[in-house]
Each structure stands twice: as C-alpha cells, then as structure tokens.
Design a protein around this motif. Structure first.
Motif, mmCIF file in Angstrom:
data_model
loop_
_atom_site.group_PDB
_atom_site.id
_atom_site.type_symbol
_atom_site.label_atom_id
_atom_site.label_comp_id
_atom_site.label_asym_id
_atom_site.label_seq_id
_atom_site.Cartn_x
_atom_site.Cartn_y
_atom_site.Cartn_z
ATOM 1 N N GLN A 156 38.232 52.656 85.996
ATOM 2 C CA GLN A 156 37.479 51.632 86.577
ATOM 3 C C GLN A 156 37.946 50.553 86.384
ATOM 4 N N TRP A 157 37.165 49.553 87.048
ATOM 5 C CA TRP A 157 37.944 47.964 87.388
ATOM 6 C C TRP A 157 37.950 47.284 86.141
ATOM 7 N N PRO A 158 39.022 46.908 86.043
ATOM 8 C CA PRO A 158 39.389 45.610 85.350
ATOM 9 C C PRO A 158 39.050 44.080 85.508
ATOM 10 N N GLN A 159 38.360 43.639 84.051
ATOM 11 C CA GLN A 159 38.280 42.014 84.425
ATOM 12 C C GLN A 159 38.408 41.778 83.164
ATOM 13 N N SER A 160 39.225 41.725 82.295
ATOM 14 C CA SER A 160 40.079 40.581 81.712
ATOM 15 C C SER A 160 41.131 41.432 80.346
ATOM 16 N N ILE A 161 41.694 40.479 79.492
ATOM 17 C CA ILE A 161 42.863 41.481 79.277
ATOM 18 C C ILE A 161 43.148 40.065 78.099
ATOM 19 N N ASP A 162 43.756 40.421 76.770
ATOM 20 C CA ASP A 162 44.764 39.424 76.245
ATOM 21 C C ASP A 162 45.422 40.023 75.408
ATOM 22 N N ILE A 163 46.314 39.062 75.125
ATOM 23 C CA ILE A 163 47.466 39.898 73.743
ATOM 24 C C ILE A 163 47.984 39.207 72.741
ATOM 25 N N ASP A 164 47.924 39.192 71.827
ATOM 26 C CA ASP A 164 48.273 38.569 70.381
ATOM 27 C C ASP A 164 48.892 37.970 70.108
ATOM 28 N N PRO A 165 48.854 36.601 70.257
ATOM 29 C CA PRO A 165 49.886 35.021 70.579
ATOM 30 C C PRO A 165 50.921 35.562 69.597
ATOM 31 N N VAL A 166 50.341 36.534 68.436
ATOM 32 C CA VAL A 166 51.765 36.374 67.484
ATOM 33 C C VAL A 166 52.541 36.943 67.502
ATOM 34 N N THR A 167 52.370 38.325 67.434
ATOM 35 C CA THR A 167 53.644 39.766 67.653
ATOM 36 C C THR A 167 53.714 40.410 68.762
ATOM 37 N N GLY A 168 52.580 39.998 69.631
ATOM 38 C CA GLY A 168 52.447 41.350 71.224
ATOM 39 C C GLY A 168 51.819 42.404 70.654
ATOM 40 N N GLU A 169 51.442 43.196 69.377
ATOM 41 C CA GLU A 169 51.195 44.115 68.883
ATOM 42 C C GLU A 169 50.209 44.702 69.630
ATOM 43 N N PHE A 170 49.228 43.686 70.223
ATOM 44 C CA PHE A 170 47.479 44.607 69.649
ATOM 45 C C PHE A 170 47.183 43.530 70.769
ATOM 46 N N LEU A 171 46.791 44.594 71.981
ATOM 47 C CA LEU A 171 46.535 44.182 73.347
ATOM 48 C C LEU A 171 44.872 44.682 73.203
ATOM 49 N N VAL A 172 43.744 43.754 74.057
ATOM 50 C CA VAL A 172 42.861 44.182 74.510
ATOM 51 C C VAL A 172 42.507 43.929 76.238
ATOM 52 N N PHE A 173 41.577 45.241 76.812
ATOM 53 C CA PHE A 173 40.868 44.591 77.887
ATOM 54 C C PHE A 173 39.937 45.727 78.200
ATOM 55 N N SER A 174 39.548 44.761 78.990
ATOM 56 C CA SER A 174 38.269 45.495 79.235
ATOM 57 C C SER A 174 37.647 45.994 80.755
ATOM 58 N N THR A 175 36.823 46.753 81.030
ATOM 59 C CA THR A 175 36.238 47.055 82.426
ATOM 60 C C THR A 175 35.105 46.736 82.752
ATOM 61 N N ASP A 176 34.846 46.824 83.935
ATOM 62 C CA ASP A 176 33.956 46.752 84.612
ATOM 63 C C ASP A 176 32.033 47.313 84.194
ATOM 64 N N VAL A 177 32.131 48.447 84.028
ATOM 65 C CA VAL A 177 31.550 49.183 82.963
ATOM 66 C C VAL A 177 31.950 50.511 82.148
ATOM 67 N N GLY A 178 33.044 50.334 82.165
ATOM 68 C CA GLY A 178 33.892 51.513 81.475
ATOM 69 C C GLY A 178 34.191 50.689 80.370
ATOM 70 N N GLY A 179 33.506 49.864 79.101
ATOM 71 C CA GLY A 179 34.130 49.886 77.547
ATOM 72 C C GLY A 179 35.933 49.108 77.698
ATOM 73 N N LEU A 180 35.989 48.752 77.117
ATOM 74 C CA LEU A 180 36.994 47.820 75.818
ATOM 75 C C LEU A 180 37.924 49.016 75.796
ATOM 76 N N TRP A 181 38.941 48.698 76.245
ATOM 77 C CA TRP A 181 40.222 49.319 75.788
ATOM 78 C C TRP A 181 41.250 49.021 74.952
ATOM 79 N N ARG A 182 41.635 48.866 73.554
ATOM 80 C CA ARG A 182 43.035 48.270 72.668
ATOM 81 C C ARG A 182 44.229 49.290 72.673
#
Length: 727
Positions: free
Chosen positions: A49-75
């Motif tokens: 599924q096509w990725p649309q956004s991503i972010d990484i936590d600015p403190v430790t870098g251990e927590f990441l989240v990205f989104s797809t167009d129609v396949g939900g969120l992933w962490r």
C-alpha cells in the motif's frame, strides 16, 4: 421467484470481553521468502500500500508511526526493528499526516484519510504511542495523495504539569486529486489546538497564508512557517496573523534544532535557505541535481534528461543540520531520492537495497524522517515498505519486518489434498504461493511485468499447478486464465478461458477457485471446470463460480448471477450439471456450508443469511432462507462480505465485515451457536506488546483451514492474517 427474507431475531448479542485469550490470537502471515528467513527476517513484510506520511519520536527515536493511503497506520516501538498495525479506535482507512509530540512522545496526531471522501476522516489523537486512538475532529475529506507535512507541534509549549505540548497546528488542504468522490467538504484552512490536540479551533483569516501548506515550527521561538504555492509565510502570534517572507512557490520546508534560525525550502526547480529565521532568503547553488538520469533499459539507449522535475519532501537532520534528504518527481515515474551532507549545496542519489523485499520495487512519492540524535539514521520507504539508512541517506535497506498489507483479489480456498499449500493472487502485485502454511512464500510473476500485475481468484490445484485470472487491462478488465505448471515460476495464458467482473455481461464469472474434495484433478475457477489437473478447461452451464463443497456428500455449491439477481446452485455430479436452490435479488458475495451440506450460510445484500437444505420448520413456513443478525460497526453500518464455517465444529461460524468507506471496528466475528450470539475478533482494547494484536481488519475473504483449524483472513489492504483458535 424471489423469496421474502425473514429475520431470525430482532436482537443480536455481541461480546468483546477477553476474546483475544478466550478464543484465540491473531498472527500476521506476511509474505516472506525462504532466503529472507535465512537472512534473519523474523516476521516478513511485503508492504503493497502507498505510504503517505512518517514520523519518529524526537526524544529517543524508538517510536515510529507511518500511514498508508488505504491500509491503515503502522507503528514500531523498538526503533523500527519490527512493525505492527495500529488502528484501534481509528476508523479512517489511511492517513495523510502524522506528528509525534516533541516533548511527550507517547502522544501523536494523525490526519485520517482515504482514497475516497468519508465523514470518518479528519484528526485523530493517541496518547499511548498509537496503541489506541480517538477522533478529535472528524472532517468529510479524502486526503488522497496529500503528502505535505501538514501537522506540527510547537516544541516551545511543552507543559510538564499537563504532560503534553500545548500548541499544535493543522493545515487542512484542498483535495489534490480531481476525481475524488464520496463525502466531501473542501475547505482549506489553518487550525490550532491549545491543549495538545484534544480540541481544535479554525483560525479565521489564515486560509490564504496557511491553507494547504507544509508546516514547520522554529525550534526555540515557536515561529510558525507555512510553505505553499503562494510562497513562504511566517506567524509570530501562533497563527493568528501571517506575513509573507518569500513570494516564490514552495513545495516543502525544513528546520533543525541543530541550527534553530536556519530554514530551508524546496521550490519546484531548486532550493532556498534563510539564516535569520526566514526574514531573508537566498537561492542555494547546487550540484548533483542537474545531471541527466540514464534511461530505462529497453526504452532509451542513452541517458536522457528527466522531464517536468519537481523537488519536495525536504527533511533536515535534527542532529546535524548539514544533512538533509529530499525527493524529486518527474514524468515517466522517474522519482528519485536525493541526499546532501553539506547543507544542500552538493547532492547525490540515494540508493535502495530491496533484496529482502518480497514484491517488486516501484517508484513512490517518498517521505523521510531523521533519528533525533544519530545523524546517520534516516527513515524512508522503498516501494511500499519502510526503509532505513545508516549512512546518512546514501543507501537505504528494506526495514519492513512485520508490515503485511497485500490486497488479495477475489476469494481463496485451501487445497483439501495438500496441507500447507495456498496460492493467494493479488490486485497490483501478482501474488505469492506457500507450501508450509504461510511460513515462507514464493513470488508468482503471473503478468510477466516487472512492476506487478492484476490477478484474481488464485488457486493451487497441486504443488506445481497454479491458476488465476489475469486482468491485463486493469482492475475491472477481462480476466484471462493464467496457469503455471512449475509451482509459480513461469506462466502462460489460455485466451479461450476468460471472464469478466460485470454481472450484466454474458461472460460474467466470479473470482473464486476451488479444488474438488474427492478428486484432486477436478478444479474450478470462475465458470470453468477442469478434470485433468488444469490441462484442459470447459465452461460450465448454470454457474458463474464455485465457492464451497460438502465433504461428506461431495455436493458443490456455487452462484449464478445476472445484473438483477443471484441464484444459489448445487451440483451432485462434480460440476457437470447444476440446479437452482434459491434465488435472491442482488448479489451473493460468499457461500460456506457445514460438512454434511445441510446448512448453507450466504453473504448477500451486506447481511448474513442461513439456508437449511433439509430444514423442516422452514419448509413448512415456505421460506428456508433466514436472516442472521450480526453486529454493525460503531457507525451503524452492515457490510458482510464473507462467511466461513469451521468444519470441525459446524456450529461455529465466522463472518467478515468490511466497509471500505471507512475501516470497520467490528470486522471478523465468531459465533459458536450458529449465529445467535457473536464475538468481535478485532481488537478494541489498546495494543500491548505480545498481547492485543490489531489483526484482520477489513476482511475481504475468510476461510477455516481444514488441515489446522486456523481461520485465515485476507483483507482489503490490511494484509493476510491467521486467527489461531484456542479450541
């Protein structure tokens, strides 16, 4: 004649308590090769599924989240080593913007989106590292292909007492794609939250400056930057007023706490920078961006310039402001990633190692994010899966362990004669075959195209013979039977065996395949039958697809349909002849039967129905078809698309419900009493490591493996899942 349907019950009981432990657990069946397993890949992950956004936590870098167009969120909560779907409480099908709180990284905002407009989209907030979500401002929007950095926190407004960063912004956009349909209200503007994203206010007068803009915030002063085709604007009163500081169209903007007063923007044709927080600007003289790119093999014999190049998606390392990455888009899908280690003056192409990926590497509109403290680590995507660079963006490697998001096209069925064998065909990516119950897979290049292919109703007749309907012209095009006789390595087409997905067409066929439970050489796909293991095929009369078989009676169950009605039909001679049992207005979308063939469950008209072949009571009433009440979603919708009976326990029935317009929070359901009461098998409690798993959302087809008793669910863009039953 058509029948009048009678509801078996006016009420339906739904139990969600402790179902994960009482009934079983979800396990991903991500497609992964044996070679990748041997290289250390634990779960696998095919993306798709096509990725649309991503972010990484600015403190430790251990927590990441990205989104797809129609396949939900992933962490990921382990620095990207593994990924899991994170959609509890999140009803949009995808996301087009993500921001993690810079001071309290367990908090994250996502902009819910979909390929179509939906009133379930808008702003969602998590305060437990994406383990659960709640809607904070629903908006009828789509957000399709909107990949701006449209959400931003002001890091200077951290509140230790409240445990949150108070000020956050959202630049609500216009629809990027002109063909969007559904529930839509196009109203670009700027919104601000003063309580960390829990409540939002539209800022009057900011639409021209900050509507449909990419946002960034000065790391130490809180100055808000908005970059758009109108130029670059700044606000020093938290978005109430703006003034323009650069009147050149901008496509993205970047800042870094390593150099707080520096700002960089990309224009369609280059870059500019400011060293005084955006008050004055100068164009960056670059090298490495203007060279022609070699033509694709077989198209151009010599390097040719790319046409209509547009730069964007700039991200600057928070640990080293000289390091930055960006993308360029151009005609003919020549989309590239670029990296600079000297503040944007010299650039080189970023490379991708996709050797561990299951599906082909395709060009995508890339996004990036940097590790907060390690200037060598930057995240992006390669094709449809996460990639990670450990050399500052010069090379990226597949890093999608755990992400399963393939869309399996049509209905699937297990081979009753070969445990562990399953061929799943894919809309977009051809498909894969497994011989060990999903532990390892082999990619099946049905179309012969390097990017993938549209294949429907895949079936493994034997370990060596696989078949599927190849739609060379696209999703709705004619399906032509493709067959492999070497386990999926090579394929050939049978042009005289074809069908369409149009119910009004005389060649209509259902994208479903089945192997006869008695004779392993007899098999069916759409309205066709083989008696010699796939060597020859003939069209059957009176059936458009065979869905199920009674193991004890050898009776086959199928569907014949036209534009207005569908007929449940049966064959008692292995598919030679068919007779009608009942007729239904509209479509029959799935069929499952008890092992003795006495009870049939139908998915039709978005609901679940029971038909008793030998039901004396219903025969006396003159109506053997009974409506089974199933739980709706939290939005009150029903859309039952699939059904499966457990062959070991015929009173155990599973129903699959998907909405498409938004994600169903009640998707896969289980009943242990023939449909009187139901248990929601989709997670409703917050995720926990090794505990609650967000599997099986938006089920497309569900089947119980007769060899293991596991429930398999192929989903609408949420991957392949197995529900391992406790009993």
């Amino acid at each position: 004649m058509s029948l009048i349907f009678v509801s078996a019950s006016a009420d339906v009981a739904l139990s969600e308590a402790a179902h994960e432990h009482k009934h079983g657990t979800w396990q991903p069946r991500a497609m992964v090769t044996a070679e990748a397993r041997a290289a250390g890949v634990t779960v696998g992950g095919e993306g798709a599924q096509w990725p649309q956004s991503i972010d990484i936590d600015p403190v430790t870098g251990e927590f990441l989240v990205f989104s797809t167009d129609v396949g939900g969120l992933w962490r990921s909560i382990d620095g990207g080593a593994t990924w899991e779907p994170a959609n509890v409480g999140y009803t949009p099908r995808g996301g087009c913007g993500i921001a993690i709180d810079p001071n309290f990284p367990e908090r994250v905002i996502s902009v819910g989106s979909n390929s179509m407009g939906s009133a379930e989209n808008g702003l969602y907030l998590s305060e437990d590292r994406a383990a659960s979500w709640r809607a904070v401002m629903k908006v009828p929007m789509s957000g399709r292909e909107d990949r701006r950095r449209q959400v931003a926190f002001d890091p200077t407004t951290g509140d230790d007492d409240a445990g949150l960063t108070r000020v956050a912004y959202w630049s609500r956009g216009r629809e990027v794609q002109p063909d969007i349909w559904g529930e839509l209200e196009i109203d670009p503007g700027l919104y601000r939250s003063d309580d960390g994203g829990r409540h939002w206010t539209r800022l009057d007068g900011a639409a021209d400056a900050a509507g449909h803009a990419a946002l960034a915030v000065h790391p130490t002063t809180g100055r808000l930057y908005a970059a758009s085709e109108r130029g670059v604007y700044v606000s020093d009163d938290r978005g109430s007023t703006f003034h323009r500081v650069l009147d050149t169209p901008a496509t993205s903007i970047g800042v870094s706490p390593d150099r707080p007063n520096a700002v960089w923007v990309t224009h369609p044709d280059g870059l500019s920078s400011s060293s005084d927080a955006g008050e004055s600007w100068s164009a960056i003289e670059t090298t490495g961006l203007e060279e022609p790119i070699a033509g694709e093999t077989g198209r151009d014999a010599a390097p040719t310039p790319r046409r209509n190049v547009v730069f964007g998606a700039l991200r600057v390392s928070p640990a080293d402001a000289d390091r930055m990455v960006m993308r360029s888009l151009a005609d003919d899908w020549r989309w590239l990633r670029h990296v600079s280690h000297d503040g944007g003056r010299t650039w080189r192409l970023g490379e991708v190692d996709s050797s561990l990926a299951f599906f082909p590497l395709n060009a995508r509109q890339l996004m990036f994010d940097w590790h907060p403290t390690d200037p060598d680590v930057v995240w992006s995507f390669g094709g449809d899966w996460p990639t990670r660079s450990d050399d500052g963006g010069q090379t990226f490697e597949w890093a999608g362990n755990g992400q399963n998001a393939v869309f399996v096209a049509g209905h699937f069925n297990f081979n009753p004669h070969h445990p562990g064998l399953l061929f799943l065909s894919s809309q977009d990516y051809n498909g894969g075959v497994t011989h060990d119950g999903g532990e390892t897979w082999r990619y099946t290049p049905v179309s012969g195209e390097g990017w993938g292919g549209f294949v429907y109703g895949g079936l493994a007749i034997s370990p060596t013979v696989l078949v599927g309907g190849h739609a060379r012209g696209g999703w709705g095009a004619e399906r032509v039977l493709s067959i492999s006789r070497d386990g999926g390595a090579s394929w050939s087409e049978s042009p005289d065996v074809s069908w369409t997905s149009d119910r009004g067409d005389p060649t209509y066929g259902v994208d479903v395949g089945l192997v006869d439970p008695i004779d392993p050489d007899r098999a069916f796909i759409a309205g066709f039958r083989t008696t010699d293991g796939g060597a020859t095929w003939s069209r059957m009369d009176g059936v458009d697809g065979v869905y199920a078989a009674s193991r004890s009676s050898s009776r086959l169950f199928g569907v014949e349909a036209d534009a207005a009605r569908s007929r449940l039909v049966v064959s008692d001679d292995h598919g030679q002849t068919w007779k009608e049992l009942i007729q239904i207005d509209g479509s029959i979308d799935d069929v499952s039967v008890t092992p003795d063939g006495s009870t049939v469950y139908l998915a039709s008209q978005s609901r679940l129905w029971r038909y008793r072949v030998d039901g004396d009571r219903e025969r006396v009433l003159g109506n053997p078809l009974v409506l089974i009440d199933t739980p709706p979603t939290s939005t009150g919708r029903h859309r039952i698309d699939s059904v499966a009976v457990d062959p070991r326990h015929p009173s155990t029935v599973f129903a699959g419900q998907r909405i498409d317009l938004h994600a169903a929070d009640v998707g896969v359901m289980r009943s242990d009493d023939g449909g009187a009461t139901w248990h929601n098998l989709n997670a409703s409690a917050p995720l926990g490591p090794g505990e609650i798993v967000d599997g099986g959302r938006e089920p497309q087809c569900i089947r119980v493996d007769p060899h293991t008793g596991d429930l398999w669910a192929t989903t609408g863009c949420y991957g392949v899942w197995v529900y391992r039953q406790a009993n």
